[in-house]
Structures are given as structure tokens and as C-alpha cells.
Design a protein around this motif. Sequence first.
Motif, PDB file in Angstrom:
ATOM      1  N   UNK A   5      22.928  83.676  36.343  1.00  0.00           N
ATOM      2  CA  UNK A   5      23.379  83.178  34.972  1.00  0.00           C
ATOM      3  C   UNK A   5      23.101  82.237  35.234  1.00  0.00           C
ATOM      4  N   UNK A   6      24.148  81.027  33.910  1.00  0.00           N
ATOM      5  CA  UNK A   6      24.143  79.815  33.736  1.00  0.00           C
ATOM      6  C   UNK A   6      25.604  79.664  33.679  1.00  0.00           C
ATOM      7  N   UNK A   7      25.586  78.702  34.018  1.00  0.00           N
ATOM      8  CA  UNK A   7      27.398  78.014  33.021  1.00  0.00           C
ATOM      9  C   UNK A   7      27.549  76.526  32.849  1.00  0.00           C
ATOM     10  N   UNK A   8      27.829  76.067  31.783  1.00  0.00           N
ATOM     11  CA  UNK A   8      28.943  74.896  32.180  1.00  0.00           C
ATOM     12  C   UNK A   8      30.095  74.949  31.753  1.00  0.00           C
ATOM     13  N   UNK A   9      31.202  73.785  31.982  1.00  0.00           N
ATOM     14  CA  UNK A   9      32.406  73.646  32.086  1.00  0.00           C
ATOM     15  C   UNK A   9      33.012  72.510  32.049  1.00  0.00           C
ATOM     16  N   UNK A  10      34.070  72.436  31.150  1.00  0.00           N
ATOM     17  CA  UNK A  10      34.775  71.001  31.192  1.00  0.00           C
ATOM     18  C   UNK A  10      35.828  70.990  32.347  1.00  0.00           C
ATOM     19  N   UNK A  11      35.904  70.020  33.676  1.00  0.00           N
ATOM     20  CA  UNK A  11      36.860  70.184  34.483  1.00  0.00           C
ATOM     21  C   UNK A  11      37.558  69.273  34.638  1.00  0.00           C
ATOM     22  N   UNK A  12      39.523  69.114  35.177  1.00  0.00           N
ATOM     23  CA  UNK A  12      39.671  68.477  34.602  1.00  0.00           C
ATOM     24  C   UNK A  12      39.770  67.004  36.087  1.00  0.00           C
ATOM     25  N   UNK A  13      38.585  65.698  36.654  1.00  0.00           N
ATOM     26  CA  UNK A  13      38.155  65.134  36.685  1.00  0.00           C
ATOM     27  C   UNK A  13      39.112  64.772  38.137  1.00  0.00           C
ATOM     28  N   UNK A  14      40.896  64.768  37.975  1.00  0.00           N
ATOM     29  CA  UNK A  14      40.625  64.687  39.013  1.00  0.00           C
ATOM     30  C   UNK A  14      41.256  65.808  40.118  1.00  0.00           C
ATOM     31  N   UNK A  39      25.281  77.415  43.171  1.00  0.00           N
ATOM     32  CA  UNK A  39      25.447  76.330  43.060  1.00  0.00           C
ATOM     33  C   UNK A  39      26.270  75.864  41.660  1.00  0.00           C
ATOM     34  N   UNK A  40      27.193  74.153  42.512  1.00  0.00           N
ATOM     35  CA  UNK A  40      27.586  74.404  41.452  1.00  0.00           C
ATOM     36  C   UNK A  40      27.751  73.393  41.838  1.00  0.00           C
ATOM     37  N   UNK A  41      27.233  72.393  40.071  1.00  0.00           N
ATOM     38  CA  UNK A  41      27.041  70.740  40.114  1.00  0.00           C
ATOM     39  C   UNK A  41      27.989  69.897  39.393  1.00  0.00           C
ATOM     40  N   UNK A  42      28.221  68.561  39.937  1.00  0.00           N
ATOM     41  CA  UNK A  42      29.672  67.641  38.967  1.00  0.00           C
ATOM     42  C   UNK A  42      29.175  66.883  38.523  1.00  0.00           C
ATOM     43  N   UNK A  43      28.837  67.085  37.146  1.00  0.00           N
ATOM     44  CA  UNK A  43      28.292  65.825  36.621  1.00  0.00           C
ATOM     45  C   UNK A  43      28.618  64.870  36.965  1.00  0.00           C
ATOM     46  N   UNK A  44      27.589  63.914  36.450  1.00  0.00           N
ATOM     47  CA  UNK A  44      26.958  62.671  37.353  1.00  0.00           C
ATOM     48  C   UNK A  44      27.006  61.730  36.201  1.00  0.00           C
ATOM     49  N   UNK A  59      33.287  70.492  24.906  1.00  0.00           N
ATOM     50  CA  UNK A  59      34.600  69.789  23.843  1.00  0.00           C
ATOM     51  C   UNK A  59      35.139  69.076  25.211  1.00  0.00           C
ATOM     52  N   UNK A  60      34.146  68.776  25.956  1.00  0.00           N
ATOM     53  CA  UNK A  60      34.558  67.435  26.906  1.00  0.00           C
ATOM     54  C   UNK A  60      35.703  66.409  26.114  1.00  0.00           C
ATOM     55  N   UNK A  61      36.821  66.454  27.224  1.00  0.00           N
ATOM     56  CA  UNK A  61      38.242  65.414  26.912  1.00  0.00           C
ATOM     57  C   UNK A  61      37.897  63.892  27.683  1.00  0.00           C
ATOM     58  N   UNK A  62      38.315  63.128  27.577  1.00  0.00           N
ATOM     59  CA  UNK A  62      38.383  61.840  27.849  1.00  0.00           C
ATOM     60  C   UNK A  62      38.195  61.674  29.890  1.00  0.00           C
ATOM     61  N   UNK A  63      40.029  62.820  29.947  1.00  0.00           N
ATOM     62  CA  UNK A  63      39.794  62.850  31.528  1.00  0.00           C
ATOM     63  C   UNK A  63      39.042  64.102  32.422  1.00  0.00           C
ATOM     64  N   UNK A  64      37.847  64.431  31.568  1.00  0.00           N
ATOM     65  CA  UNK A  64      37.408  65.210  32.449  1.00  0.00           C
ATOM     66  C   UNK A  64      35.622  65.223  32.849  1.00  0.00           C
ATOM     67  N   UNK A  65      35.483  66.024  33.290  1.00  0.00           N
ATOM     68  CA  UNK A  65      33.943  66.186  33.498  1.00  0.00           C
ATOM     69  C   UNK A  65      33.190  67.301  33.705  1.00  0.00           C
ATOM     70  N   UNK A  66      31.905  67.149  33.673  1.00  0.00           N
ATOM     71  CA  UNK A  66      31.395  68.466  33.047  1.00  0.00           C
ATOM     72  C   UNK A  66      30.445  68.678  34.684  1.00  0.00           C
ATOM     73  N   UNK A  67      30.342  70.099  34.763  1.00  0.00           N
ATOM     74  CA  UNK A  67      30.476  70.993  35.684  1.00  0.00           C
ATOM     75  C   UNK A  67      29.236  71.469  35.215  1.00  0.00           C
TER      76      UNK A  67
END
Length: 117
Positions: A5-14, A39-44, A59-67
Amino acid sequence: MTYVDGMIAAVPTARKDDYRAHAEQAAVVFKRHGALSLVDCWGDDVPEGETNSMRSAVLLKPDETVVFSWIIWPDKATRDAGVAKVMADPEMAPETNPMPFDGKRLIFGGFQKIFEA
């Protein structure tokens, strides 16, 4: 055959620490119901694409990071049964383990492995 199972999400960076805690708690539940690993990876380094990208997909917002995350299952049958059990597990209820991101922008899918090096 292994199923993924593969996933991507937008997570508030804070909320990175909240996300990690959520993922750790969820991993226990998924493994209890048959998952082999998570496995969970924080976008770099997640660039904008010319036509599309992970950023635009969630639909990433400026204060979010892709996971980017994946779950390894022994096979699709185990995955199907396991996911049903996970969704019914009280430890995954929103009041017990709330998602620290907008679940409506979570993109996921199941994949049959065809190659591994």
C-alpha cells in the motif's frame, strides 16, 4: 506474493512530531492485523513538477510537508482482511489516534510488486 500500500499526504510542518506519534501508534495496529512493515518518510526534496508533482497531487500548502509512506503485506488477501480489521480497531478511532493532517488529501493505492533489486 508481497503486496504494497502506497500513500502520500500533506502534513502541517509544525505537526511533524504529532505525525510521527500517529504513525508509530498506527504501525502497532497494522502489524497486529498482518502488515509486515511500515515506512513513513518526511519530504526533504520534493520539487514542483512541470505538469504534475507530489506537491500538486496533495494540494500542498506553504506550511505543509509531503509525506510518502508504504505498508508491506505478505499478500493482497492479508492486506484486504488486515485493512478491514484496522479500520474497525478502536485504537484507530479518531478520538484515540487522530490524524494530524487532512485525510481528504491523502492519496493511496494498493500495488502488486513486479520487481525488486
